[in-house]
Design a protein around this motif. Structure first.
Motif, mmCIF file in Angstrom:
data_model
loop_
_atom_site.group_PDB
_atom_site.id
_atom_site.type_symbol
_atom_site.label_atom_id
_atom_site.label_comp_id
_atom_site.label_asym_id
_atom_site.label_seq_id
_atom_site.Cartn_x
_atom_site.Cartn_y
_atom_site.Cartn_z
ATOM 1 N N VAL A 1 39.140 37.262 33.785
ATOM 2 C CA VAL A 1 40.247 36.423 33.359
ATOM 3 C C VAL A 1 39.795 35.472 32.262
ATOM 4 C CG1 VAL A 1 42.038 34.807 34.108
ATOM 5 C CG2 VAL A 1 41.115 36.483 35.728
ATOM 6 N N VAL A 2 40.576 35.408 31.180
ATOM 7 C CA VAL A 2 40.356 34.420 30.116
ATOM 8 C C VAL A 2 41.667 33.662 29.945
ATOM 9 C CG1 VAL A 2 39.788 33.993 27.709
ATOM 10 C CG2 VAL A 2 38.650 35.853 28.957
ATOM 11 N N ARG A 3 41.610 32.337 30.051
ATOM 12 C CA ARG A 3 42.813 31.510 29.952
ATOM 13 C C ARG A 3 42.579 30.378 28.956
ATOM 14 N NH1 ARG A 3 47.032 30.612 33.582
ATOM 15 N NH2 ARG A 3 45.886 31.807 35.177
ATOM 16 N N VAL A 4 43.542 30.170 28.062
ATOM 17 C CA VAL A 4 43.520 29.056 27.112
ATOM 18 C C VAL A 4 44.819 28.295 27.283
ATOM 19 C CG1 VAL A 4 43.372 28.360 24.692
ATOM 20 C CG2 VAL A 4 42.082 30.357 25.501
ATOM 21 N N GLY A 5 44.736 26.981 27.472
ATOM 22 C CA GLY A 5 45.950 26.236 27.752
ATOM 23 C C GLY A 5 45.921 24.818 27.240
ATOM 24 N N LEU A 6 47.074 24.150 27.382
ATOM 25 C CA LEU A 6 47.237 22.746 27.002
ATOM 26 C C LEU A 6 48.132 22.082 28.023
ATOM 27 C CD1 LEU A 6 46.907 20.408 24.936
ATOM 28 C CD2 LEU A 6 48.991 21.271 23.825
ATOM 29 N N GLU A 7 47.713 20.898 28.491
ATOM 30 C CA GLU A 7 48.520 20.139 29.448
ATOM 31 C C GLU A 7 48.654 18.701 28.964
ATOM 32 O OE1 GLU A 7 47.506 20.321 33.499
ATOM 33 O OE2 GLU A 7 47.397 22.505 33.593
ATOM 34 N N ALA B 1 52.834 21.913 30.679
ATOM 35 C CA ALA B 1 51.629 22.744 30.785
ATOM 36 C C ALA B 1 51.964 24.185 30.435
ATOM 37 C CB ALA B 1 51.059 22.668 32.196
ATOM 38 N N ILE B 2 51.245 24.725 29.486
ATOM 39 C CA ILE B 2 51.429 26.128 29.100
ATOM 40 C C ILE B 2 50.054 26.726 28.829
ATOM 41 C CG2 ILE B 2 51.655 25.664 26.628
ATOM 42 C CD1 ILE B 2 53.826 28.194 28.536
ATOM 43 N N SER B 3 49.878 27.977 29.217
ATOM 44 C CA SER B 3 48.619 28.654 28.935
ATOM 45 C C SER B 3 48.893 30.117 28.649
ATOM 46 C CB SER B 3 47.649 28.526 30.124
ATOM 47 O OG SER B 3 48.168 29.167 31.275
ATOM 48 N N ILE B 4 47.999 30.714 27.900
ATOM 49 C CA ILE B 4 48.035 32.160 27.687
ATOM 50 C C ILE B 4 46.809 32.727 28.393
ATOM 51 C CG2 ILE B 4 46.879 31.917 25.432
ATOM 52 C CD1 ILE B 4 48.337 34.507 24.600
ATOM 53 N N VAL B 5 47.037 33.732 29.219
ATOM 54 C CA VAL B 5 45.968 34.262 30.054
ATOM 55 C C VAL B 5 45.910 35.778 29.904
ATOM 56 C CG1 VAL B 5 47.544 34.317 32.034
ATOM 57 C CG2 VAL B 5 45.081 34.409 32.430
ATOM 58 N N GLU C 1 53.484 26.227 33.583
ATOM 59 C CA GLU C 1 53.382 25.426 34.796
ATOM 60 C C GLU C 1 53.983 24.026 34.596
ATOM 61 O OE1 GLU C 1 49.558 27.148 37.145
ATOM 62 O OE2 GLU C 1 49.103 25.823 35.457
ATOM 63 N N SER C 2 54.874 23.900 33.641
ATOM 64 C CA SER C 2 55.548 22.613 33.421
ATOM 65 C C SER C 2 56.443 22.288 34.606
ATOM 66 C CB SER C 2 56.386 22.676 32.138
ATOM 67 O OG SER C 2 55.575 22.948 31.018
ATOM 68 N N ARG C 3 56.540 21.000 34.928
ATOM 69 C CA ARG C 3 57.338 20.565 36.062
ATOM 70 C C ARG C 3 57.770 19.116 35.838
ATOM 71 N NH1 ARG C 3 51.927 20.907 37.235
ATOM 72 N NH2 ARG C 3 50.920 19.091 38.202
ATOM 73 N N ASN D 1 44.201 11.372 23.812
ATOM 74 C CA ASN D 1 45.526 10.744 23.863
ATOM 75 C C ASN D 1 46.398 11.320 24.981
ATOM 76 O OD1 ASN D 1 44.913 9.064 21.701
ATOM 77 N ND2 ASN D 1 45.735 10.507 20.191
ATOM 78 N N GLY D 2 45.782 11.646 26.093
ATOM 79 C CA GLY D 2 46.519 12.183 27.224
ATOM 80 C C GLY D 2 46.683 13.693 27.211
ATOM 81 N N PHE D 3 46.371 14.349 26.090
ATOM 82 C CA PHE D 3 46.448 15.810 26.006
ATOM 83 C C PHE D 3 45.132 16.413 26.480
ATOM 84 C CE2 PHE D 3 49.398 14.263 22.793
ATOM 85 C CZ PHE D 3 50.534 15.002 23.078
ATOM 86 N N VAL D 4 45.238 17.547 27.165
ATOM 87 C CA VAL D 4 44.046 18.209 27.691
ATOM 88 C C VAL D 4 44.072 19.690 27.309
ATOM 89 C CG1 VAL D 4 42.623 18.663 29.718
ATOM 90 C CG2 VAL D 4 44.073 16.637 29.660
ATOM 91 N N PRO D 5 43.516 20.061 26.169
ATOM 92 C CA PRO D 5 43.311 21.483 25.878
ATOM 93 C C PRO D 5 42.104 21.986 26.649
ATOM 94 C CG PRO D 5 42.522 20.141 24.065
ATOM 95 C CD PRO D 5 43.131 19.191 25.058
ATOM 96 N N TYR D 6 42.140 23.250 27.054
ATOM 97 C CA TYR D 6 41.028 23.787 27.846
ATOM 98 C C TYR D 6 40.932 25.292 27.662
ATOM 99 C CZ TYR D 6 44.539 25.465 31.172
ATOM 100 O OH TYR D 6 45.600 26.106 31.756
ATOM 101 N N ILE D 7 39.773 25.813 27.987
ATOM 102 C CA ILE D 7 39.553 27.258 28.051
ATOM 103 C C ILE D 7 38.821 27.551 29.346
ATOM 104 C CG2 ILE D 7 37.437 27.075 26.668
ATOM 105 C CD1 ILE D 7 38.049 29.957 25.680
ATOM 106 N N ARG D 8 39.236 28.604 30.043
ATOM 107 C CA ARG D 8 38.659 28.975 31.324
ATOM 108 C C ARG D 8 38.328 30.467 31.326
ATOM 109 N NH1 ARG D 8 42.589 28.007 36.118
ATOM 110 N NH2 ARG D 8 42.145 25.824 35.599
ATOM 111 N N VAL D 9 37.166 30.798 31.837
ATOM 112 C CA VAL D 9 36.732 32.192 31.966
ATOM 113 C C VAL D 9 36.315 32.416 33.417
ATOM 114 C CG1 VAL D 9 35.099 33.952 31.214
ATOM 115 C CG2 VAL D 9 35.956 32.265 29.567
ATOM 116 N N ALA D 10 36.803 33.493 34.034
ATOM 117 C CA ALA D 10 36.520 33.731 35.446
ATOM 118 C C ALA D 10 36.327 35.216 35.719
ATOM 119 C CB ALA D 10 37.656 33.204 36.318
#
Length: 376
Positions: A367-373, A44-48, A68-70, A338-347
């Motif tokens: 806050v603006v966040r764009v990520g992929l998990e 999991a990585i995002s740019i915020v 947030e990779s683990r 295919n199990g990948f989850v790109p997303y964008i979040r605004v708060a």
């Protein structure tokens, strides 16, 4: 597995899109022995970007990469009939430089399980915080709902814990746990539990509580000597008094939560919760605060959207309001492929907190966040 470790954006997509569980996706290793050993994890990585205004003035604007990779390991083997010994070791988030990725940072325990339920010992989420964190913190409400309150009345992920999780009794399950708060503080113990009931295959009710004795809010401080400051010619100029000895500030706490989840027709869903608690300083004042969260979601095939709002109501100490309410509104658009989850979040976060001068700081954060998990 959904009750074992903290959920993320991926957890939303997995549940809503009915993907395979993390357990099913895990890879089996150690096939040369008779233990069932699995490795699992999340990449999991995002740019915020944070646009921060404090007390009416712009104080900081900038972006950051949050990793947030683990990774985790699970193993188990039957010891007796209907008694399986199982364990888990899970790392923390990688973070900026890897220091947060220590194995054991997240849920790490040894346990026994059977059709009678399971009991675990080690580091885990408390029953109350497990419900706080899921489903009510997503999308992006944690800075207020999870840990932003001004009155502390629950733990979150914690070590020195024993926890029991029941099997399902016609849709009803419960969890009980107890442990030490701070093992260095004599008498600092806590106890908590939660209950869950699912009916009509579409509505789940949650209730939870947690109580703690001798929680240390501030450590004891030893007395210090005063000191003189000196002029350039060596004459004494000003005497600064030393600090008097102070006892540790201890409190007894209690908190509770009630909430629901509802799967509605046509891909819609709704969840809401109310929590409240108190912290009573021994030989001192009692502080109280309540919070609520409401989350709506809609799924259309692989596309999902969530909108959440949470607020910490104004706390009170000895019956006096503290002018420290805060709130967050957050929206998130997701896509599952295919199990990948790109997303964008605004708060938008509107936060209040007392500073070290006893005044209230008001902080607005866009806050603006764009990520992929991806879970494996």
């Amino acid at each position: 597995m959904e009750n074992v470790f903290k959920r993320s954006v991926l957890g939303v997509a997995v549940a809503a899109a009915a993907m395979a569980s993390m357990s099913a996706n895990a890879y089996e290793i150690g096939q040369n022995n008779d233990f069932s050993v699995e490795v699992y994890g999340v990449a999991a990585i995002s740019i915020v970007n944070y646009d921060i205004t404090e007390n009416g003035a712009d104080t900081a604007t900038g972006y950051d990469y949050e990793n947030e990779s683990r990774i985790g390991f699970r193993a188990g083997k039957e010891m007796f009939d209907n008694v399986e010994v199982f364990m888990q070791v899970e790392s923390g988030y990688v973070g900026e430089d890897g220091t947060g990725g220590t194995l054991g940072n997240r849920d790490t325990f040894l346990g026994l399980k059977g059709d009678w339920g399971k009991v675990r010992f080690g580091r885990m989420l408390t029953p109350m915080y497990e419900v706080i964190d899921w489903p009510y913190a997503n999308p992006g409400l944690g800075a207020s709902w999870d840990w932003g309150g001004d009155v502390k009345y629950n733990r979150d992920r914690h070590g020195d814990m024993a926890r029991y999780d029941s099997p399902s009794f016609g849709g009803f399950t419960f969890n009980l746990a107890t442990g030490r708060g701070d093992k260095a503080v004599e008498g600092n113990n806590w106890f908590g539990g939660a209950a869950h009931y699912t009916f009509a295959e579409m509505i789940t009710l949650h209730a939870a509580f947690e109580t703690e004795s001798d929680r240390q809010l501030e450590e004891a401080k030893a007395a210090t000597d005063g000191s003189w400051s000196y002029k350039p010619n060596g004459d004494q100029d000003k005497w600064t008094p030393g600090e008097a000895a102070k006892d540790a500030v201890m409190a007894d706490t209690f908190g509770y939560l009630v909430g629901f989840e509802a799967s509605l027709p046509a891909g819609f869903g709704l969840a809401g919760a109310y929590k409240a608690g108190e912290s009573k300083v021994q030989n001192g004042d009692k502080s109280e605060q309540a919070s609520y969260a409401v989350i709506g979601q809609y799924w259309n095939g692989p596309w999902g959207f969530k909108l959440g709002y949470t607020a910490n109501l104004e706390s009170e100490t000895a019956g006096v309001k503290q002018n420290d309410e805060d709130s967050i509104i957050s929206g998130q658009l997701m896509y599952v492929k295919n199990g990948f989850v790109p997303y964008i979040r605004v708060a938008q976060r509107d936060l209040k907190a007392a500073n070290d001068k006893g005044k209230i700081d008001e902080t607005d954060i866009f806050v603006v966040r764009v990520g992929l998990e991806y879970g494996f």
